[in-house]
Design an enzyme around this catalytic site. Structure first.
Site, PDB file in Angstrom:
ATOM      1  N   CYS A  77       0.850  -1.186   0.000  1.00  0.00           N
ATOM      2  CA  CYS A  77       0.000   0.000   0.000  1.00  0.00           C
ATOM      3  C   CYS A  77       0.889   1.240   0.000  1.00  0.00           C
ATOM      4  CB  CYS A  77      -0.905   0.001   1.227  1.00  0.00           C
ATOM      5  SG  CYS A  77      -1.911   1.502   1.362  1.00  0.00           S
ATOM      6  N   CYS A  80       0.427   3.279   3.479  1.00  0.00           N
ATOM      7  CA  CYS A  80       0.906   2.856   4.803  1.00  0.00           C
ATOM      8  C   CYS A  80       1.972   1.773   4.776  1.00  0.00           C
ATOM      9  CB  CYS A  80      -0.277   2.385   5.646  1.00  0.00           C
ATOM     10  SG  CYS A  80      -1.030   0.858   5.055  1.00  0.00           S
ATOM     11  N   CYS A 126      -7.310  -0.863   1.591  1.00  0.00           N
ATOM     12  CA  CYS A 126      -6.289  -1.349   2.510  1.00  0.00           C
ATOM     13  C   CYS A 126      -6.930  -1.461   3.894  1.00  0.00           C
ATOM     14  CB  CYS A 126      -5.112  -0.381   2.540  1.00  0.00           C
ATOM     15  SG  CYS A 126      -3.875  -0.805   3.800  1.00  0.00           S
ATOM     16  N   CYS A 129      -5.009   1.317   6.473  1.00  0.00           N
ATOM     17  CA  CYS A 129      -5.187   2.780   6.375  1.00  0.00           C
ATOM     18  C   CYS A 129      -6.482   3.186   5.679  1.00  0.00           C
ATOM     19  CB  CYS A 129      -3.993   3.418   5.667  1.00  0.00           C
ATOM     20  SG  CYS A 129      -3.896   3.101   3.886  1.00  0.00           S
ATOM     21  N   CYS A 149      -8.408  -5.730  -9.443  1.00  0.00           N
ATOM     22  CA  CYS A 149      -8.002  -4.716 -10.413  1.00  0.00           C
ATOM     23  C   CYS A 149      -7.607  -3.461  -9.635  1.00  0.00           C
ATOM     24  CB  CYS A 149      -9.183  -4.470 -11.345  1.00  0.00           C
ATOM     25  SG  CYS A 149      -8.826  -3.418 -12.731  1.00  0.00           S
TER      26      CYS A 149
END
Length: 163
Positions: A77, A80, A126, A129, A149
């Site tokens: 991510c 984060c 995510c 976060c 995707c």
């Protein structure tokens, strides 16, 4: 076959590749959340990454820097640093966005019903976060029939080294 402790996505069964979150354990509470103010997010992210991760934006198809990436490694991510996807699960879906058959761990992502833009989809965020990553669709080639995707702007990539 399961590899390296990965869990099959609970969103689909082999018999019916439709997204279904009923009956799932509450997995998000187990992950430590990262909560920042809007000003902190803006200072941490580029304008493009802020738009995608915090405002739910989407980069144009075939413009993301990770779409054609074929290097072995892991995807994290961009908000984060949580590990989200492995290159072993990445494939060319032809959609114009990096596509994966599964996250490294289903607990790393949260899937939310998205009824925006006149259609019903499943948004992927995510779990740490709450950053918007992309969407998951029931048309992938993997065992579970899923296509995660993702937006390149929501991901950082680190090549695998000597594992």
């Amino acid at each position: 076959a399961q590899r390296r402790g990965r869990q099959a996505s609970p969103c689909a069964s082999p018999a019916s590749p439709t997204l279904d979150r009923r009956g799932l354990r509450p997995h998000i509470a187990a992950m430590e959340k990262l909560t920042l103010t809007d000003a902190e997010w803006r200072a941490r992210l580029s304008p493009e990454r802020y738009h995608v991760l915090r405002e739910g934006g989407t980069e144009r198809a075939f413009t993301g820097h990770l779409n054609a990436n074929k290097v072995d490694g892991r995807y994290y991510c961009a908000g984060c640093g949580t590990e989200l996807f492995d290159a072993e699960e990445k494939y060319d879906s032809g959609s114009g966005w990096p596509s994966f058959t599964a996250p490294v761990d289903i607990d790393a992502v949260e899937e939310i019903r998205d009824a925006s833009h006149g259609m019903v989809r499943t948004e992927v965020r995510c779990a740490k976060c709450d950053g918007h990553l992309g969407h998951v669709f029931p048309d992938g080639p993997g065992v579970n029939g899923l296509r995660y995707c993702m937006n390149s702007a929501s991901l950082d990539f680190k090549p695998r080294q000597g594992e």
